[in-house]
Design an enzyme around this catalytic site. Structure first.
Site, mmCIF file in Angstrom:
data_model
loop_
_atom_site.group_PDB
_atom_site.id
_atom_site.type_symbol
_atom_site.label_atom_id
_atom_site.label_comp_id
_atom_site.label_asym_id
_atom_site.label_seq_id
_atom_site.Cartn_x
_atom_site.Cartn_y
_atom_site.Cartn_z
ATOM 1 N N SER A 1 -12.790 69.254 13.400
ATOM 2 C CA SER A 1 -12.672 68.098 12.451
ATOM 3 C C SER A 1 -12.117 66.763 13.060
ATOM 4 C CB SER A 1 -12.513 68.286 11.117
ATOM 5 O OG SER A 1 -13.318 69.489 10.575
ATOM 6 N N SER B 1 -19.126 66.224 2.207
ATOM 7 C CA SER B 1 -18.365 65.135 2.388
ATOM 8 C C SER B 1 -18.592 64.296 3.669
ATOM 9 C CB SER B 1 -16.807 65.678 2.250
ATOM 10 O OG SER B 1 -16.454 66.650 3.560
ATOM 11 N N GLN B 2 -19.063 64.896 4.657
ATOM 12 C CA GLN B 2 -19.422 64.173 5.708
ATOM 13 C C GLN B 2 -20.244 62.986 5.614
ATOM 14 O OE1 GLN B 2 -21.033 66.935 8.674
ATOM 15 N NE2 GLN B 2 -19.491 68.251 8.935
ATOM 16 N N ASP C 1 -14.430 76.105 4.582
ATOM 17 C CA ASP C 1 -14.275 76.948 5.803
ATOM 18 C C ASP C 1 -13.471 78.153 5.838
ATOM 19 O OD1 ASP C 1 -16.338 75.133 6.832
ATOM 20 O OD2 ASP C 1 -15.103 74.302 7.922
#
Length: 442
Positions: A26, A172-173, A325
């Site tokens: 990320s 949220s990306q 995740d």
């Protein structure tokens, strides 16, 4: 590991040792794009070597960014105010951390681009991001099913007419992509840009990562809680000179779990109590399950029961919206719990590298677990005594499925991992590092 059809896991008894974590996926892909958009040169250290980062590096080079050779996790990027190449076809694999932010940046800069990926990427929704970008006047065309990649970007008339609204409940990306691209448009238009979130924003810690990294590149975002974010008209990214990438906290979850079920101690280095990543909170989940968790500057360590010798973890019923995740690791640990375990608020699993709720349900049942699931939840009852079954675990072309189910080797059943090479998405050497921590059963 690449090219192997399967990997038979040795039956494991104990786990102990220390792991230097690879760089965070990320953070790595965010920093690569921010460095490309910034004024000046940025030397990046600790960069993750994986499929997803290679995709981002290749795309930046294709867009005309000066990207140095990557050596031992180090690379230097010369920032550009605007991508020199204004027409390109970009193949972005299954890398959401590349596809979504690049979509926003390219749409707001202007040019003519086609973005595509592997078949699974074309099943992962992007409609909410496209809808938000169209509010800026971006020209974006779906080349396949509406709401999904592949995309053609170009032909719009970019403008700022007021706040832009984006749905927050799917990924949220989408918000991350808008936030990272907004300073480019704010400065060019001479107007503040406000992004308003519609619905419940999921995976908030990933937005914290985005905001933290933007600040390190010189852009502070004004915010109204989780409802609105404003980028000032004079915002400008400036390269920090040098940027070190933290270790990957999601990857840490597998090794910390090994310490919790294999006695330990297992220590991970590269993340610690000062990490900017939300997934470090998984260590608290392990503590709630009975593990002894210790923290220091740049490290976390776990000790726990020995499940291969009859030890059991405490069952849990928890909301995993903030750490989706790492939640997959918790689902696998439910195999060793003293009762049924329930994971709630994990609807984002449905649109990840695979439909992770369906995939986890399917593979946990193979091992003998009692599994139930719904739109955004999963319940796992550990196998009954004598109820474990040998299993060939499908990985669904999902790196986290392969790494999670390596933990099943501590049970009494024989476990074969199919397509173990899928871990190359984030950690090509995972199974070698994993094996180095284990003591096999006699």
């Amino acid at each position: 590991m690449s090219g192997l059809a399967y990997l038979d896991l040795p039956a494991a008894r104990l786990a102990r040792g220390e792991v230097a974590l690879p760089g965070s996926k990320s953070i790595s892909n965010r920093v690569l794009l921010l460095a490309a958009l910034a004024e000046g040169s940025t030397e990046i250290t600790g960069l993750l070597d994986s499929d997803d980062t290679r995709v981002m590096l290749a795309a930046l080079r294709q867009l005309g960014v000066s990207v140095g050779e990557v050596a031992d996790g180090c690379v230097t990027i010369e920032g550009v105010a605007r991508f020199p190449t204004e027409q390109a076809e970009l193949f972005l694999g299954n890398a959401g951390t590349a596809f979504r932010p690049l979509t926003a940046a390219l749409a707001l800069m202007g040019g003519d681009y086609r973005l595509s990926g592997v078949p699974r990427m074309h099943e992962r929704p992007i409609g909410d991001l496209v809808d938000a970008l169209r509010q800026f006047g971006a020209g974006i065309e779906y080349l396949g099913q509406a709401g999904y990649p592949p995309l053609r970007i170009g032909g719009g008339s970019i403008r700022v007419d007021g706040p832009v609204r984006v749905e927050g409940s799917v990924s949220s990306q989408f918000l991350t992509a808008l936030l990272m691209a907004a300073p480019v448009l704010a400065r060019r238009s001479g107007q503040d840009i406000t992004i308003e979130v519609v619905g419940e924003l999921i995976s908030k810690p990933y937005i914290e990562i985005t905001l933290n990294l933007m600040a390190r590149f010189g852009v502070s975002v004004r915010r109204d809680g989780w409802r609105a974010f404003t980028i000032a008209r004079d915002a400008a990214y400036r390269g920090p000179g040098r940027m070190a990438i933290e270790g990957d906290a999601s990857t840490a979850s597998y090794f910390l779990a090994l310490g919790a079920i294999g006695g330990g101690p297992v220590r991970v280095t590269g993340v610690g109590e000062d990490s900017i990543q939300g997934d470090v909170a998984f260590a608290a989940t392990l503590a709630a399950m009975g593990a002894d968790v210790r923290y220091g500057p740049g490290w976390i360590e776990t000790r726990g029961v020995r499940v291969a010798e009859g030890g059991r973890l405490k069952a849990f019923d928890a909301d995993f919206n903030l750490i989706p995740d790492a939640a997959m690791t918790a689902a696998t640990l439910a195999l060793y719990a003293d009762g049924p375990c329930r994971l709630r608020n994990i609807g984002s699993w449905r649109v990840k590298e695979t439909d992770r709720i369906h995939a986890m349900h399917t593979e946990l049942e193979k091992l003998g677990a009692g599994v139930q699931s719904g739109a955004d939840w999963l319940e796992v009852a550990p196998p009954a005594p004598g109820g474990w079954r040998d299993a060939h675990i499908g990985t669904w072309d999902d790196h986290r499925m392969a790494m999670c189910f390596s933990l099943a080797a501590f049970g009494p059943a024989a476990v074969r991992i199919l397509d173990p090479g899928c871990v190359s998405k984030t950690f090509p050497d995972y199974f070698d590092v994993y094996a180095g921590l284990l003591a096999a059963r006699d």
